[in-house]
Write a protein that holds these residues in place. Structure first.
Motif, PDB file in Angstrom:
ATOM      1  N   ILE A   1       0.850  -1.178   0.000  1.00 27.98           N
ATOM      2  CA  ILE A   1       0.000   0.000   0.000  1.00 27.98           C
ATOM      3  C   ILE A   1       0.887   1.230   0.000  1.00 27.98           C
ATOM      4  CG2 ILE A   1      -1.893  -1.161   1.209  1.00 27.98           C
ATOM      5  CD1 ILE A   1      -1.010   0.374   3.736  1.00 27.98           C
ATOM      6  N   ALA A   2       0.357   2.341  -0.525  1.00 27.51           N
ATOM      7  CA  ALA A   2       1.097   3.599  -0.514  1.00 27.51           C
ATOM      8  C   ALA A   2       0.115   4.731  -0.257  1.00 27.51           C
ATOM      9  CB  ALA A   2       1.819   3.816  -1.838  1.00 27.51           C
ATOM     10  N   THR A   3       0.362   5.492   0.792  1.00 31.73           N
ATOM     11  CA  THR A   3      -0.447   6.667   1.100  1.00 31.73           C
ATOM     12  C   THR A   3       0.503   7.832   1.388  1.00 31.73           C
ATOM     13  OG1 THR A   3      -0.538   6.330   3.502  1.00 31.73           O
ATOM     14  CG2 THR A   3      -2.198   5.192   2.168  1.00 31.73           C
ATOM     15  N   PRO A   4       0.036   9.066   1.231  1.00 31.94           N
ATOM     16  CA  PRO A   4       0.910  10.198   1.543  1.00 31.94           C
ATOM     17  C   PRO A   4       1.394  10.195   2.983  1.00 31.94           C
ATOM     18  CG  PRO A   4      -0.993  10.929   0.265  1.00 31.94           C
ATOM     19  CD  PRO A   4      -1.244   9.499   0.634  1.00 31.94           C
ATOM     20  N   GLU A   5       0.576   9.686   3.908  1.00 35.01           N
ATOM     21  CA  GLU A   5       0.960   9.685   5.325  1.00 35.01           C
ATOM     22  C   GLU A   5       1.938   8.566   5.650  1.00 35.01           C
ATOM     23  OE1 GLU A   5      -2.124   9.650   4.222  1.00 35.01           O
ATOM     24  OE2 GLU A   5      -2.745  11.718   4.600  1.00 35.01           O
ATOM     25  N   LEU A   6       1.707   7.361   5.117  1.00 34.46           N
ATOM     26  CA  LEU A   6       2.494   6.191   5.492  1.00 34.46           C
ATOM     27  C   LEU A   6       3.624   5.901   4.526  1.00 34.46           C
ATOM     28  CD1 LEU A   6      -0.386   3.741   6.502  1.00 34.46           C
ATOM     29  CD2 LEU A   6       0.991   5.175   8.010  1.00 34.46           C
ATOM     30  N   GLY A   7       3.532   6.382   3.299  1.00 36.27           N
ATOM     31  CA  GLY A   7       4.476   5.970   2.281  1.00 36.27           C
ATOM     32  C   GLY A   7       4.166   4.545   1.843  1.00 36.27           C
ATOM     33  N   PRO A   8       5.056   3.910   1.077  1.00 34.85           N
ATOM     34  CA  PRO A   8       4.819   2.528   0.647  1.00 34.85           C
ATOM     35  C   PRO A   8       5.171   1.531   1.745  1.00 34.85           C
ATOM     36  CG  PRO A   8       6.856   3.350  -0.300  1.00 34.85           C
ATOM     37  CD  PRO A   8       6.256   4.495   0.449  1.00 34.85           C
ATOM     38  N   ARG A   9       4.277   0.571   1.971  1.00 37.34           N
ATOM     39  CA  ARG A   9       4.508  -0.444   3.004  1.00 37.34           C
ATOM     40  C   ARG A   9       4.003  -1.791   2.515  1.00 37.34           C
ATOM     41  NH1 ARG A   9       3.308   1.842   9.102  1.00 37.34           N
ATOM     42  NH2 ARG A   9       4.691   3.658   9.023  1.00 37.34           N
ATOM     43  N   VAL A  10       4.704  -2.852   2.941  1.00 36.90           N
ATOM     44  CA  VAL A  10       4.267  -4.218   2.653  1.00 36.90           C
ATOM     45  C   VAL A  10       3.379  -4.679   3.798  1.00 36.90           C
ATOM     46  CG1 VAL A  10       4.989  -6.594   2.247  1.00 36.90           C
ATOM     47  CG2 VAL A  10       6.367  -4.702   1.359  1.00 36.90           C
ATOM     48  N   VAL A  11       2.178  -5.135   3.466  1.00 33.25           N
ATOM     49  CA  VAL A  11       1.241  -5.636   4.466  1.00 33.25           C
ATOM     50  C   VAL A  11       0.634  -6.932   3.949  1.00 33.25           C
ATOM     51  CG1 VAL A  11       0.696  -3.307   5.300  1.00 33.25           C
ATOM     52  CG2 VAL A  11      -0.714  -4.335   3.524  1.00 33.25           C
ATOM     53  N   ASP A  12      -0.069  -7.627   4.838  1.00 29.67           N
ATOM     54  CA  ASP A  12      -0.792  -8.801   4.375  1.00 29.67           C
ATOM     55  C   ASP A  12      -2.213  -8.389   3.982  1.00 29.67           C
ATOM     56  OD1 ASP A  12      -2.138  -8.447   6.763  1.00 29.67           O
ATOM     57  OD2 ASP A  12      -1.169 -10.138   7.766  1.00 29.67           O
TER      58      ASP A  12
END
Length: 554
Positions: free
Chosen positions: A389-400
């Motif tokens: 996922i990628a959001t302006p607040e979190l940046g890109p992250r790997v999640v399940d």
């Protein structure tokens, strides 16, 4: 804030101010036209009868005169031939028209759609916007951002300077229309071109879609409620003929102001005007086999017939080009252009995916394109081994997948990503199956339990854990397992002995279904089951004294 983002925001603010000034100026012109209409026309100052685009030049059809004739019982054909004597009515095949959108002159095109769009051979998902700047070679420089002024996620050059809706067909739903950032909404495709070095924005759309915006902007749709339905139909035919006979620019046939015909996009669309367009679909007026440039106005007094020889003509109906299909992007790897001047900027999700090892990393292959999260809070992409996922607040992250669904329960309308599944082992290696016999013929399935529940075996534990024999014990006693033993090592089968010793059923305990042995051994007959007891089996009686069978381990 990145410099490119600040520049885009500043440009959008300037565009808003500029369009506001244009709107104020047009409002003043319309107000002046309304005052003149009251002065020149004996008709009462009824807002239902006010001209929408001023009083006009008085050439060709008078819109007020058309209303009067329609109220008197004339149909659209009669009205038109009264104003354009000698013209002939014909029907053309579907075609498109290109309209210069003068409100966006001298600006790049900033466009998005609630359903996504296609640009430069790639998909722009909901929540993203495309920014097209025309280039001297006839192409465009394209950037894609999160929202109209958010972070940049892609950049490249293309020789196709158009943004296309996801479906290029005519009369598409509102969710698929293209929207200019801080501007209007348009049907069809939006593109850019240069005129003497200055950017121009063009709307290319089906002619009938174009008329859905023009007719209610040039004539009040509520005239249909006052006996003027045929006047609206006459207006649709005149407007269609006028547009298709035009050829004002190298890049567009007509414009969106009253210098041509007023076209505000979808802003004024009305079902009553749409009925007039659909009822006259494809109908145009001809002179000498060519489409007549049917001028019209809101002049008072009913107007007078015009010598059609003084009006310009356009192409013959056969010379009109059919609608060209929009180019389709490659869903696997959307190309930018064969002549991309520099490598495109990867999206944050692309960068994160590469950092994890790409297809050879733990995420594996992608399962679909990058997609917008609900509420335009960001984007996500599914892979075989997880989600980024990628959001302006979190940046890109790997999640399940579970994390993604907690963040956005409706974000994944497709099945859970598949996981590689090893080939299943045979149901019973020691008991070959045939075409006429299921893998486990001795254990029929029931509604309350699986037919053959699996028990993982290892070298350090027996295949079936020991179970003390009693009235309440499960059906299967302990079975000793070894590396060399078959699946049921404690029950060796022979030609002379059944594979499973018989079991006694009682009223309080259901019987265990029979288990056939090898093909040479007879199967155990079934035992009646009781309805009142749980699915447990009784202890097994000892086999006959003459049978050479090793007793079960206790």
């Amino acid at each position: 804030m990145a410099p490119s983002t600040a520049l885009r925001e500043g440009r959008l603010r300037r565009s808003r101010r500029r369009r506001a000034r244009v709107a104020i100026g047009l409002g003043a012109v319309a107000l002046t036209g309304g005052v003149l209409a009251v002065t020149w026309c004996a008709r009462p100052a009824d807002p239902g009868y006010r001209p929408l685009a001023g009083n006009g030049h008085g050439r060709g059809m008078s819109q007020f005169g058309a209303l009067d004739r329609a109220a008197a019982g004339d149909d659209a054909r009669t009205i038109l031939l009264a104003y354009y004597p000698g013209a002939t009515l014909a029907t053309i095949a579907p075609t498109t028209v290109r309209v210069r959108l003068t409100g966006y002159d001298d600006e790049p095109l900033d466009v998005y759609s609630d359903s996504g769009l296609e640009v430069a051979g790639r998909r722009v998902v909901p929540g993203q916007a495309a920014h097209l700047t025309p280039t001297p070679d006839g192409g465009a420089h394209v950037t894609v951002t999160l929202g109209c002024a958010g972070d940049q996620v892609w950049e490249g050059d293309t020789d196709d300077p158009w943004a296309y809706p996801i479906d290029p067909g005519a009369d598409r739903p509102a969710a698929e229309h293209l929207k200019v950032c801080d501007g209007a909404t348009f049907r069809g495709a939006l593109g850019v071109a240069l005129e003497n070095g200055a950017p121009r924005t063009i709307d290319e759309l089906d002619t009938e879609d174009y008329l859905l915006g023009v007719v209610p902007a040039e004539m009040q749709a509520n005239w249909a409620d006052r006996g003027g339905a045929e006047a609206l139909r006459a207006q649709a035919i005149a407007a269609r003929s006028y547009a298709l006979a035009e050829h004002r620019y190298p890049y567009a046939q007509t414009c969106d102001t009253t210098d041509c015909q007023r076209y505000p996009g979808t802003e004024k669309e009305d079902p009553r005007a749409a009925e007039a367009v659909h009822a006259t679909a494809g109908q145009v007026l001809l002179r000498d086999g060519h489409i007549l440039r049917t001028e019209y106005s809101a002049a008072p007094g009913g107007g007078q017939p015009i010598d059609i020889g003084t009006l310009d003509i356009g192409p013959a109906p056969a010379e009109l080009a059919p609608p060209a299909p929009a180019p389709q992007p490659d869903p696997a790897q959307p190309p930018v252009s064969a002549r991309t001047a520099r490598p495109p900027t990867d999206s944050p999700i692309d960068v994160k995916y590469a950092q994890t090892g790409g297809p050879t990393g733990p995420l594996g292959d992608p399962l679909g394109p990058e997609t917008s999260l609900p509420g335009r809070i960001g984007t996500f992409r599914l892979f075989r081994g997880g989600v980024i996922i990628a959001t302006p607040e979190l940046g890109p992250r790997v999640v399940d997948l579970a994390t993604l669904l907690r963040m956005a329960p409706n974000a994944v309308p497709i099945a859970t990503p598949p996981h590689p599944t090893p080939d299943p082992p045979p149901a019973n290696p020691s008991r070959p199956a045939s075409d006429s016999t299921p893998a486990n013929p001795s254990r029929p399935a029931s509604d309350s339990a699986p037919a053959n529940p699996s028990h993982p075996a290892s070298d350090s534990a027996p295949a079936n854990p020991p179970r003390p024999a009693s009235d309440s014990t499960p059906a299967n006693p302990p079975r000793a397992a070894s590396d060399s033993a078959p699946v049921n090592p404690s029950r060796p089968a022979s030609d002379s002995v059944p594979a499973n010793p018989p079991r006694v059923a009682s009223d309080s305990v259901p019987a265990n279904p029979p288990r056939p042995g090898p093909e040479s051994a007879p199967a155990e007959p079934p035992h009646p089951a009781s309805d009142s007891a749980p699915a447990a089996a009784p202890p097994r009686p000892a086999p006959d004294a003459g049978a050479a069978v090793t007793p079960p381990v206790r």
